[in-house]
Scaffold this active site. Structure first.
Site, PDB file in Angstrom:
ATOM      1  N   HIS A   1     108.721  15.007 -18.034  1.00 45.28           N
ATOM      2  CA  HIS A   1     107.594  15.940 -17.908  1.00 45.28           C
ATOM      3  C   HIS A   1     107.916  17.128 -17.014  1.00 45.28           C
ATOM      4  O   HIS A   1     107.227  18.141 -17.076  1.00 45.28           O
ATOM      5  CB  HIS A   1     106.400  15.236 -17.274  1.00 45.28           C
ATOM      6  CG  HIS A   1     105.529  14.474 -18.222  1.00 45.28           C
ATOM      7  ND1 HIS A   1     105.095  14.998 -19.413  1.00 45.28           N
ATOM      8  CD2 HIS A   1     104.977  13.242 -18.127  1.00 45.28           C
ATOM      9  CE1 HIS A   1     104.309  14.100 -20.018  1.00 45.28           C
ATOM     10  NE2 HIS A   1     104.230  13.027 -19.257  1.00 45.28           N
TER      11      HIS A   1
ATOM     12  N   GLU B   1     102.827  14.301 -23.878  1.00 40.59           N
ATOM     13  CA  GLU B   1     102.900  12.844 -23.777  1.00 40.59           C
ATOM     14  C   GLU B   1     103.728  12.200 -24.891  1.00 40.59           C
ATOM     15  O   GLU B   1     104.447  11.241 -24.655  1.00 40.59           O
ATOM     16  CB  GLU B   1     101.491  12.254 -23.741  1.00 40.59           C
ATOM     17  CG  GLU B   1     100.678  12.711 -22.534  1.00 40.59           C
ATOM     18  CD  GLU B   1     101.337  12.406 -21.200  1.00 40.59           C
ATOM     19  OE1 GLU B   1     102.333  11.659 -21.173  1.00 40.59           O
ATOM     20  OE2 GLU B   1     100.852  12.930 -20.175  1.00 40.59           O
TER      21      GLU B   1
ATOM     22  N   GLU C   1     108.243  10.391 -16.360  1.00 43.52           N
ATOM     23  CA  GLU C   1     107.705  11.461 -15.514  1.00 43.52           C
ATOM     24  C   GLU C   1     108.741  12.547 -15.255  1.00 43.52           C
ATOM     25  O   GLU C   1     108.398  13.715 -15.101  1.00 43.52           O
ATOM     26  CB  GLU C   1     107.190  10.885 -14.186  1.00 43.52           C
ATOM     27  CG  GLU C   1     106.149   9.767 -14.323  1.00 43.52           C
ATOM     28  CD  GLU C   1     104.932  10.131 -15.159  1.00 43.52           C
ATOM     29  OE1 GLU C   1     104.677  11.335 -15.365  1.00 43.52           O
ATOM     30  OE2 GLU C   1     104.252   9.211 -15.627  1.00 43.52           O
TER      31      GLU C   1
ATOM     32  N   ASN D   1     103.155  15.275 -11.316  1.00 39.49           N
ATOM     33  CA  ASN D   1     103.010  16.479 -10.479  1.00 39.49           C
ATOM     34  C   ASN D   1     104.393  17.106 -10.270  1.00 39.49           C
ATOM     35  O   ASN D   1     105.345  16.399  -9.944  1.00 39.49           O
ATOM     36  CB  ASN D   1     102.411  16.108  -9.128  1.00 39.49           C
ATOM     37  CG  ASN D   1     101.259  15.137  -9.264  1.00 39.49           C
ATOM     38  OD1 ASN D   1     100.228  15.480  -9.797  1.00 39.49           O
ATOM     39  ND2 ASN D   1     101.468  13.888  -8.848  1.00 39.49           N
TER      40      ASN D   1
HETATM   41 ZN    ZN Z   1     103.073  11.336 -19.378  1.00 36.23          ZN
END
Ligand code: ZN
Length: 871
Positions: free
Chosen positions: A335, A354, A332, A299
């Protein structure tokens, strides 16, 4: 999202083989919108103003939304995504009347039909509604734990892939970006966390507080986050970013490791991506519990982790856990750019998120912790992906996802580990600086937007003298694993390409343009091999195929070269030793080479100095041991396997040595647990002795040693030990420790205890997210039992798993079997599952068939070799 792979059985490798390579044209067709199930595009959201009033005790909430929408074409009907939502009131700013409301439960939509058409323009769509708080990690969910004041509850959200619709009626598609202004009503004294900092907190009814967060930038719905609980936040400024770790009250000491990791990683990423982290703050939020499918979620500005993937407790955390935590943080954080700032247009390109984050987690971790040899460690995951990719049910890295329900199929080893391997290979091909320049341009040109994979390749091609799009298409638009063979002919070496397949479905010929590096010849020989164009070169020396092991393919040596490279094993680089361990097993298991090649390499590998190589060997030996259950050759095989681990066990002993490398501690645990599995009586006796001593003196074991002892004792548990472990689970105060003890109740080899563990899973005694873990644990030794049990109690088990992951959960339980009967059971199960979610069942059946093949054809080969090579 950080995905949790299926069972460790993936240690058993497999292989794969060729059709014409996809063309640019086919790739271009992919970039168009094919048959995706999406909402009508005549109305689009710009900004959501959301107010959520949770009732955590009752597991419900009230929601109020005012969505600024643009109507692009006149329409009477507005359709949004919604699941388990009841709309009480809806209005649009241009019309006085209320529309009719129609839900489509299967498609998870709600449609509002107004009495007359809404003309193009900008309006406010206002909704009042209610929804549910779940007990598994999807939508808005609750996690309970023992706090200082007894049982406490905190709430969190998890929306990927498509569960924002469980909190807010919305255009819940990655390609529809909007601004979110979130307000939540929180109990006094609790902390609320979202993507952005708190803009205002005002008193609300009943002593509560109304917390409003600053507007987010334009982003996809699956990245929205909210948590409310009795939290504490530790934080520090890193450049212009306020970096925080949010934990339950009293846990701040466990947050230090994560805060330090994020502090060193953020400047690295700011530099690598060339665009500074764009939000004012970056939080890491810990939640007590787990999911069967993910450990963490990216998030934007508010990364969620289950405790075990974020918090470090010096008494409980192992060296391996700590490395995993660092890697998850790196994943993360990557991302935040790759996925959050720039997002795939649709789930077809999930791998862009990913695969990239899985590659970058290693690059970043290796930068700060070279001693962990993370690139070597990552090979285990890649091997598992190659194994899947060499069987029926594999799919291209870029895979058509018809609707959001099918997207759950894409969170797998192909998307993550093959994706990561392909990016690593392409970076190596063009060079790291050139690749980074392409990535920087990609981020700069697409910030706050959506992309398809070709957008990345074209940015790299623009800055690279060597073009990658063709190679990238070969490896991302078709499934399968190339097989590169090397042979000596007339004084020269010849490289040729085929396809490595472990079953008939995976042997159809295919062609890849494969970058290959051959070492051992002085200057490395770098070339691109395709099915049509074998490469030849005169050479002196012992060639090492895929030197550095960056290429995504299986390596096969002609017999004479195989003998030479095995003889050279002790002097090879650790990466290439690892490659030989993995390739020889995979080729042997799939019938491309005799199993004796692997057995000979196992004898060489026992001398390997590098702990990661020894771990890989232990994993291979343990995987084969699982297949020997019930076989006459088991004692001879186990004796052979124990002998291969004896040198490492002698060197490492049971107790950590002062100042030893972390990877020695990791290896010690794997060697001892594997020896326990292989029936080593001394190891089992010593583990039991230490367990008994620890019960009397709980400070006598901690960290890795503690987990090693508990795991061996649990694997070999009798009824009395099981009771002791059960009592420990019941009184554990740390949530990670509690989960582990429950898991240990399922991992034993005694079938009667496995039955007790399964019954316990349904007893409501284990906390909600520990119960499915117990069933999963039983499946490691008793997959058939676990699957049958879950099927017999399906209604009760269904609610233990996030809705989009249910098919995968059952498929994984059965997929660990090697019984023919399970194939029929899985097929019967698949007939009851939504068609778009059956991919995992196909993969599970392929895995079972493969293991049966090894038991029938390869184990007899191993038995004969062991009889001929005693000692
Ligand atoms: Zn991931």
């Amino acid at each position: 999202m950080k995905f949790v792979p299926a069972f460790v059985l993936a240690a058993l490798m497999l292989g794969a083989p060729a059709v014409a390579a996809p063309t640019q044209k086919a790739a271009a067709a992919k970039s168009d919108t094919h048959a995706h199930v999406t909402l009508p595009s005549d109305v689009r959201p710009e900004r959501y103003a959301i107010n959520i009033v949770p009732n955590a005790d009752k597991l419900t909430f009230e929601g109020h939304e005012a969505i600024t929408v643009t109507v692009k074409r006149a329409t009477k009907r507005i359709v949004l995504n919604a699941a388990d939502i009841a709309v009480q009131k809806v209005s649009i700013s241009c019309l006085p009347d209320a529309p009719t409301i129609a839900y489509d439960k299967d498609q998870q939509t709600v449609a509002f039909t107004f009495s007359k058409a809404i003309e193009p323009g900008r309006y406010t769509l206002a909704l009042d509604y209610t929804g549910l708080i779940y007990e598994q990690a999807s939508g808005l969910f609750a996690l309970d734990y023992q706090g200082a004041n007894g049982k406490q509850r905190a709430i969190f959200t998890q929306f990927e892939n498509s569960d924002a619709r469980r909190l807010i009626p919305s255009w819940d598609e990655p390609g529809v970006k909007a601004v979110y202004s979130l307000t939540v009503q929180a109990p006094a004294g609790q902390i609320a966390v979202s993507n952005m900092p708190v803009a205002a907190a005002t008193p609300a009814a009943g002593g509560a507080q109304s917390v409003r967060f600053a507007d987010t930038p334009k982003m996809s719905s699956y990245l929205l986050f909210l948590a409310v609980g009795d939290f504490e936040r530790v934080h520090r400024m890193v450049g212009k970013t306020d970096v925080g770790v949010v934990v339950r009250r009293g846990d701040t000491a466990k947050a230090q490791f994560a805060l330090d990791a994020a502090t060193e990683l953020l400047p690295f990423y700011n530099d690598y991506f060339g665009t500074p982290y764009p939000l004012p703050k970056l939080d890491f939020i810990a939640g007590p519990g787990r999911s069967q499918f993910f450990s963490a979620m990216e998030n934007w500005g508010a990364i969620f982790y289950f405790d075990y993937a974020l918090l470090v407790d010096s008494k409980l955390t192992t060296e391996s856990d700590k490395q995993g935590i660092y890697v998850d943080i790196a994943h993360e954080m990557a991302h935040q750019w790759f996925g959050d700032l720039v997002t795939m247009a649709w789930w077809d390109d999930l791998w862009l998120n990913e695969g990239f984050a899985s590659w970058m987690e290693n690059k970043a971790t290796d930068r700060f912790h070279p001693e962990w040899k993370i690139w070597l460690q990552t090979k285990a995951g890649e091997q598992a992906a190659m194994s899947t990719d060499a069987k029926a049910g594999s799919h291209p890295v870029i895979t058509p996802i018809h609707d959001v329900f099918a997207a759950a199929n894409a969170f797998d080893g192909i998307t993550y580990q093959k994706g990561h391997a392909v990016i690593h290979m392409l970076e190596d091909y063009v060079g790291p600086d050139v690749f980074r320049a392409g990535v920087r341009n990609y981020i700069a040109h697409h910030a706050y937007g959506n992309t398809v994979t070709d957008d990345l390749w074209s940015e790299v091609d623009k800055v690279s003298p060597k073009k990658i799009t063709g190679i990238a298409h070969d490896f991302t638009l078709q499934a399968g694993v190339p097989l590169i063979s090397i042979a000596q002919a007339k004084g020269g070496l010849t490289l040729s390409q085929g396809r490595f397949g472990a079953d008939a479905a995976s042997k159809t010929p295919r062609s890849w343009r494969t970058p290959v590096t051959i070492g051992g010849l002085g200057t490395p020989w770098k070339t691109v091999v395709s099915a049509k164009a074998p490469a030849t070169r005169g050479a002196a020396g012992t060639p090492v195929l895929n030197a550095g092991q960056v290429g995504y393919f299986r390596s096969r040596y002609a017999p004479e070269l195989e003998t030479r490279v095995v003889a050279a094993f002790p002097s090879l680089d650790a990466k290439d030793q690892l490659g030989l361990v993995y390739d020889s097993f995979a080729l042997g298991a799939a019938g491309y080479a005799p199993m004796s090649d692997f057995l000979a390499i196992a004898k060489s590998a026992e001398t390997a100095k590098e702990p990661v190589v020894a771990r890989a060997l232990a994993g291979q030996l343990d995987g084969l041991n699982d297949l020997y259950q019930g076989q006459a050759g088991k004692p001879a095989y186990q004796a052979f396997a124990r002998a291969r681990l004896a040198a490492a066990a002698r060197r490492l002993g049971w107790d950590a040595k002062p100042g030893e490398p972390d990877n020695d501690a990791v290896l010690r645990r794997i060697v001892l647990v594997t020896l326990g599995d292989l029936g080593d009586p001394q190891v089992v006796a010593e583990a039991r002795r230490r367990f008994t001593a620890w019960l009397a003196a709980p400070d006598s074991l901690k960290g890795t040693t503690r987990q090693t002892v508990l795991q061996i004792v649990a694997n070999q548990a009798d009824s009395a030990t099981w009771e002791q472990l059960h009592a420990l689970a019941q009184k554990a105060t740390d949530t990670n420790d509690r989960t582990r003890f429950y898991r240990y109740l399922g991992v034993g080899h005694d079938p009667a205890l496995a039955d007790r563990a399964l019954a316990l899973a349904l007893s409501k005694e284990p906390p909600a997210t520990d119960a499915p873990e117990l069933i999963t644990a039983v499946a490691t030794n008793f997959p058939d039992k676990a699957f049958d049990f879950a099927m017999a109690h399906r209604a009760e088990v269904d609610v233990m798993v996030e809705p989009t992951s249910r098919t995968s959960f059952y498929a994984r339980l059965g997929g660990a079997s090697n019984q023919a009967a399970m194939i029929a059971k899985l097929n019967a199960f698949a007939a009851t599952a939504p068609a778009s979610t059956r991919g995992e069942v196909t993969k599970a059946i392929a895995a079972i068939t493969y293991r049966q093949q090894i038991v029938e054809k390869r184990l007899p080969e191993v038995d004969r070799w062991l009889a001929a090579h005693p000692g």
